[in-house]
Design a protein around this motif. Structure first.
Motif, short mmCIF file in Angstrom:
data_model
loop_
_atom_site.label_atom_id
_atom_site.label_comp_id
_atom_site.label_asym_id
_atom_site.label_seq_id
_atom_site.Cartn_x
_atom_site.Cartn_y
_atom_site.Cartn_z
N GLY A 147 -7.96 -39.08 8.60
CA GLY A 147 -8.12 -38.10 7.53
C GLY A 147 -7.78 -36.70 7.99
N ARG A 148 -7.76 -35.81 7.05
CA ARG A 148 -7.43 -34.41 7.29
C ARG A 148 -8.49 -33.54 6.63
NH1 ARG A 148 -1.98 -32.01 7.85
NH2 ARG A 148 -2.04 -29.80 7.28
N ASN A 193 -5.40 -37.84 2.71
CA ASN A 193 -6.71 -38.40 2.36
C ASN A 193 -6.68 -39.30 1.13
OD1 ASN A 193 -7.54 -36.88 4.50
ND2 ASN A 193 -8.89 -35.55 3.35
N ILE A 194 -5.89 -38.94 0.13
CA ILE A 194 -5.85 -39.77 -1.08
C ILE A 194 -4.74 -40.81 -0.98
CG2 ILE A 194 -5.57 -39.82 -3.58
CD1 ILE A 194 -6.71 -37.00 -3.69
N ARG A 195 -3.50 -40.35 -0.84
CA ARG A 195 -2.40 -41.32 -0.74
C ARG A 195 -2.59 -42.22 0.48
NH1 ARG A 195 3.08 -42.19 -2.26
NH2 ARG A 195 4.23 -43.20 -0.57
N GLY A 196 -3.00 -41.63 1.61
CA GLY A 196 -3.20 -42.43 2.81
C GLY A 196 -4.23 -43.52 2.61
N THR A 197 -5.35 -43.18 1.98
CA THR A 197 -6.37 -44.18 1.70
C THR A 197 -5.84 -45.25 0.75
OG1 THR A 197 -8.18 -42.63 2.07
CG2 THR A 197 -8.67 -44.56 0.73
N PHE A 198 -5.10 -44.83 -0.27
CA PHE A 198 -4.57 -45.78 -1.24
C PHE A 198 -3.59 -46.74 -0.57
CE2 PHE A 198 -2.46 -47.56 -4.84
CZ PHE A 198 -3.36 -47.49 -5.89
N ALA A 235 -12.72 -32.94 -3.06
CA ALA A 235 -11.92 -33.56 -4.12
C ALA A 235 -11.19 -34.78 -3.59
CB ALA A 235 -10.93 -32.55 -4.69
N SER A 236 -10.65 -34.66 -2.39
CA SER A 236 -9.92 -35.79 -1.80
C SER A 236 -10.87 -36.94 -1.47
CB SER A 236 -9.14 -35.34 -0.56
OG SER A 236 -9.99 -35.07 0.54
N LYS A 237 -12.05 -36.62 -0.99
CA LYS A 237 -12.99 -37.67 -0.61
C LYS A 237 -13.66 -38.29 -1.83
CE LYS A 237 -12.36 -37.72 3.82
NZ LYS A 237 -11.81 -38.94 4.49
N GLY A 238 -13.81 -37.53 -2.91
CA GLY A 238 -14.26 -38.12 -4.16
C GLY A 238 -13.28 -39.18 -4.64
#
Length: 249
Positions: free
Chosen positions: A96-97, A118-123, A159-162
């Protein structure tokens, strides 16, 4: 869920596994008998050091570079696990970042970079995990207790972690019938290099005083939560966000 053994170990991929919580999680899973693929973004020396740490303790590990937001790189990371060890049972996505700034002042280019990781990477990682993790396995993402604390300067990061939490809970329901659990771990203040960077002693002491346990968390604390969720003992926990923060909220 099958028992671990030396001939046919269960296999874990740990993104962000070269340092901090990810590195400790990789070591802890290896100690539990997993063969571990340590995913890293760019610092090969750190990743190889993490591999040596595991193998010196008698475990199995390999390192594999991958930008977690690049679907081809992540597919190759999973391919490494399959070619080296025969499959994937557990995915721990710690990569994460973090960027801290008042919302009014944040450079939007930094916002885009933060959300890409954080978002695209998790997805992207979750997408491959949903396709590849074998029955009896676990997918573990990482959020933050800051989502609940809502501390100033954490707007973009929260916001990214939500979004990570939303992805996690939906995926848990989409994998109905697969015997694969999906949970998020949400640490509170934890003494990693990423967390400590740029903070003075007064700030660190204040944050250490927030939990009723009156200390910062450690990577070892969080790795134990990961190991539990990855184990048969934790397999009834599914579709949850685990606030691993010593009781702050």
């Amino acid at each position: 869920m099958s028992q671990l053994n030396s001939d046919h170990p269960r296999v874990a991929i740990v993104t962000g596994g070269s340092r901090g919580i990810g590195r400790q999680a990789a070591s802890r899973l290896a100690a539990a008998g997993f063969a571990v693929v340590i995913g890293y973004a760019g610092n090969r020396d750190l990743a190889e050091a993490a591999v040596k740490e595991v193998t010196a303790a008698g475990g199995r590990a390999v390192a594999a570079q991958a930008d977690v937001a690049d679907e081809q790189a992540v597919a190759a990371l999973f391919g490494t696990a399959e070619s080296a060890y025969g499959g994937v049972d557990v995915v721990v996505h710690t990569a994460g970042r973090m960027s801290l700034s008042p919302i009014a002042d944040l450079d939007l280019a930094e916002l885009d970079a933060l959300h890409r990781t954080n978002i695209r990477g998790t997805f992207v990682v979750a997408q491959q995990a949903a396709r590849k993790v074998r029955p009896g396995g676990a997918i573990i993402t990482f959020s933050t207790s800051q989502v609940g604390l809502a501390t100033p300067n954490y707007g973009a990061y929260n916001a990214s972690k939500g979004a990570v939490e939303a992805i996690t809970l939906v995926l848990a329901r989409e994998l109905r019938g697969r015997d694969v659990t999906v949970n998020a771990v949400a640490p509170g203040p934890t003494a990693t290099d990423l967390f400590l960077d740029g903070k003075d002693e007064e700030t660190i002491a204040r944050l250490a005083g927030l939990p009723p346990l009156e200390r910062l968390g450690t990577p070892e604390d969080i790795a134990e939560v990961v190991a539990f969720l990855a184990s048969p003992a934790g397999h009834w926990i599914n579709g949850q966000v685990i606030r691993a923060n010593g009781g702050i909220i």
